[in-house]
Enzyme design. Structure first.
Site, short mmCIF file in Angstrom:
data_model
loop_
_atom_site.label_atom_id
_atom_site.label_comp_id
_atom_site.label_asym_id
_atom_site.label_seq_id
_atom_site.Cartn_x
_atom_site.Cartn_y
_atom_site.Cartn_z
N LYS A 279 18.77 -40.54 41.57
CA LYS A 279 18.49 -41.44 40.46
C LYS A 279 19.04 -42.82 40.78
CE LYS A 279 18.45 -41.48 35.42
NZ LYS A 279 18.80 -40.76 34.18
N GLU A 367 18.60 -31.69 19.94
CA GLU A 367 18.99 -32.17 18.61
C GLU A 367 19.13 -31.04 17.60
OE1 GLU A 367 17.02 -35.40 20.90
OE2 GLU A 367 16.44 -33.36 20.39
N ARG A 395 13.39 -34.32 15.18
CA ARG A 395 13.29 -33.01 15.82
C ARG A 395 14.20 -31.98 15.15
NH1 ARG A 395 12.49 -33.31 22.21
NH2 ARG A 395 10.40 -34.17 22.11
#
Length: 617
Positions: A279, A367, A395
């Site tokens: 990354k 979540e 969510r």
């Protein structure tokens, strides 16, 4: 090849591997310089340059469906599909979206600003293709953070059950979900992706699949191969879902990626290609980032890595204001814990995590789990604070309703990035949480107008013994020199009168209250300005007195009006004026009983209706 000359991915398929490698370096250089000016998602796109090039080399969009999870790692995809000239407009009004956008390009087959939707969407595409007897490949690129969510696990389970032809590219940036013994696993991947192996496999299958004996032999050979593979390496998580697996593959080796993707393309059922990437590759500051600082960035100085967006010394972000208050309270209360679904950096909880490592929980992109875990902690005697972005809280609606509010548990929910967030577009605008939460019984919902009121609201929340939500926007506010806490009466509003004979009433909330007050005073308007710091409950006593003034009322809200503050005021006004009579379930949870008995108890039976009519004739 000049990036600005690329109009479609077809143009890159004539390039040699060295030319593709050069193209990857050009794209990486372009991304760093472009995003340094506009801001955007940097690290995730730098990490998948070669992977995306190989995808477009092997698969043919727009017929083949390529889904990026989440859409913010589709910058390279946008460049390869002819949109490099639009990057100066990235995330600007009428400019290039920071996510895949169907109306923007035929190559964008899916839209997502939230993670973990790619696998379900890809399976849906595969099912539609098979039922309609069409022929195209379905490819889902998903990162390790997104794949650990519950929705991804549900999708993997169903993908393994349905066994439809599709390719899952697992982008693993040094956070592998399974132990592997590199040399042996790479060797198996090399064998499986070799042209000889693929040709022999097809020939054997073609020869054996025509009679009963051949079919049984093929099944035996397949089972033997699988047992051999599992005996040599640890079975990855994906094989537990009945999915074939290849990897790990060097995600920055285009030649190897092309070879493996070609193999996966010929595979009959669902297959996972495990790709290892770095990354932030190509930009040292992003490569060294371990906390997500370079995930999404504002404009920055390339040489120093310093942001070009500097806050005045007496201002802090709203996230930091809430975090500072939380830390001060946690110093005195050892039962306070903080929970975040993978947003520790964005929600400014890193300092809390460092100071109270045993009381900090980053549960990943989950979540739903975060809210219900907080409920369990509350029942266990802790005082939880959950920080979640407004658009991500959607969510967890079921958990907010069913687990938190229904049991009336004292959990504090910090709703970060509430209201308009701007650059990230409609998937991230936090304008629905008021309407979403107002209908849920027991919940308290508030928003501070300034830092001091934020401190007081979070203090009130922890002492209320109730499910308490505090929303706060993206942006910053001035902060006092010291943090002090005072309790606020729940449901109370405040007002300021400007002039002796006010000609109207403005009802607003959040940072806009002070801006409105300043404008009213500067322009010598004679008005009453109300700080509606609670959306639920509202201040019915103050609102009644305001309605009795018979002045025009201007409700200024920066979120959706349907179900928002204005809806709450209109509902109360109607009750106050008593012209429309409403029969329905009021603000509470309905307990068990027969439907007939419950309708009678809730006064939503026909007898109650006609009693109401008779009473007002």
């Amino acid at each position: 090849m000049r990036l600005y000359d690329i109009e479609s991915p077809d143009q890159i398929r004539s390039l040699t591997i060295p030319q593709l490698n050069a193209l990857a370096e050009d794209i990486r250089h372009f991304l760093i310089h472009s995003i340094s000016k506009t801001g955007g998602h940097l690290s995730s796109n730098l990490g998948i340059v070669e992977t995306t090039i190989a995808m477009h080399y092997v698969f043919h969009g727009p017929q083949d469906k390529m889904i990026f999870d989440v859409g913010h790692q589709a910058y390279v995809h946008k460049i390869l599909t002819g949109r490099s000239t639009l990057f100066p407009t990235l995330r600007q009004l009428d400019g290039l979206s920071g996510f895949q956008k169907r109306k923007e390009s035929v190559y964008d087959c899916w839209e997502a600003g939230h993670s973990s939707t790619s696998l379900s969407a890809a399976l849906g595409y595969a099912a539609a293709r098979d039922i309609l007897h069409q022929d195209y490949n379905v490819v889902a690129l998903i990162g390790d953070g997104a794949i650990t969510s519950g929705m991804s696990m549900e999708a993997l389970n169903d993908i393994g059950a349905q066994k439809r032809k599709m390719i899952i590219i697992f982008n693993d940036n040094n956070m592998s979900i399974s132990k592997n013994h590199g040399g042996m696993e790479k060797r198996i991947t090399s064998i499986r992706s070799s042209r000889v192996y693929r040709n022999v496999k097809q020939d054997v299958k073609g020869s054996l699949d025509h009679n009963k004996f051949g079919t049984e032999t093929l099944k035996f050979m397949t089972a033997f191969r699988d047992r051999l593979k599992k005996g040599l390496i640890d079975a990855p998580l994906f094989e537990e879902f009945n999915l074939d697996y290849m990897g790990p593959v060097n995600g920055h080796n285009i030649a190897e990626l092309i070879k493996v993707f070609e193999t996966a393309k010929e595979h009959d059922g669902p297959i996972v290609v495990h790709v290892r990437t770095k990354k932030g590759k190509g930009y040292s500051f992003a490569e060294q980032d371990t906390v997500g600082k370079w995930h999404g960035v504002s404009p920055f100085n390339i040489a120093t890595g310093q942001s070009l967006m500097k806050l005045p010394p007496n201002e802090k972000s709203w996230s930091q204001i809430i975090s500072d208050a939380l830390i001060q309270l946690a110093k005195k209360d050892p039962k306070i814990v903080a929970i975040t679904p993978a947003m520790a950096q964005g929600s400014k909880l890193m300092k809390f995590a460092k100071m109270f490592p045993d009381r900090f929980f980053d549960c990943g992109i989950a979540e739903q789990h975060a809210i219900t875990m907080a409920c369990g902690m509350s029942l266990g005697g802790l005082h939880p604070f959950v920080s979640v972005y407004s658009s991500f809280l959607q969510r967890a609606y079921d958990q907010m309703n069913h687990d938190l509010a229904r049991m009336n548990l004292p959990v504090v929910v910090g709703i970060d990035r509430a209201g308009l967030v701007g650059d990230d577009g409609e998937t991230h605008q936090g304008v629905f949480d008021i309407a979403m939460l107002r209908s849920i019984p027991n919940l308290i919902l508030s928003q501070p107008k300034d830092a001091k009121e934020a401190y007081d609201l979070i203090y009130t929340a922890f002492t209320s013994g109730k499910p308490f939500c505090i929303r706060y926007p993206r942006g910053q506010a001035m902060v006092p020199e010291t943090i002090t806490f005072d309790s606020i009466p729940i449901g109370s509003w405040t007002k300021k009168q400007f002039g002796l004979h006010p000609k109207g009433i403005i009802i607003a909330y959040g940072p806009d209250v002070e801006r409105i007050e300043h404008t009213v005073q500067e322009n010598e308007y004679e008005m009453i300005v109300v700080n509606a710091r609670f959306f639920k409950p509202i201040d019915e006593h103050l609102l009644t007195s305001l309605l009795n003034l018979n002045l025009p009322i201007y409700v200024f809200e920066t979120d959706v009006t349907i179900g928002g503050l204005s809806s709450a005021i209109l509902e109360f006004q109607n009750q106050y004026k008593n012209k429309i009579h409403i029969l329905g379930i009021s603000d509470h949870f309905v307990e068990h009983g027969s439907i007939r008995a419950l309708r009678k108890k809730e006064h939503i039976d026909l007898e109650s209706l006609f009693k109401e009519i008779d009473a007002h004739e």
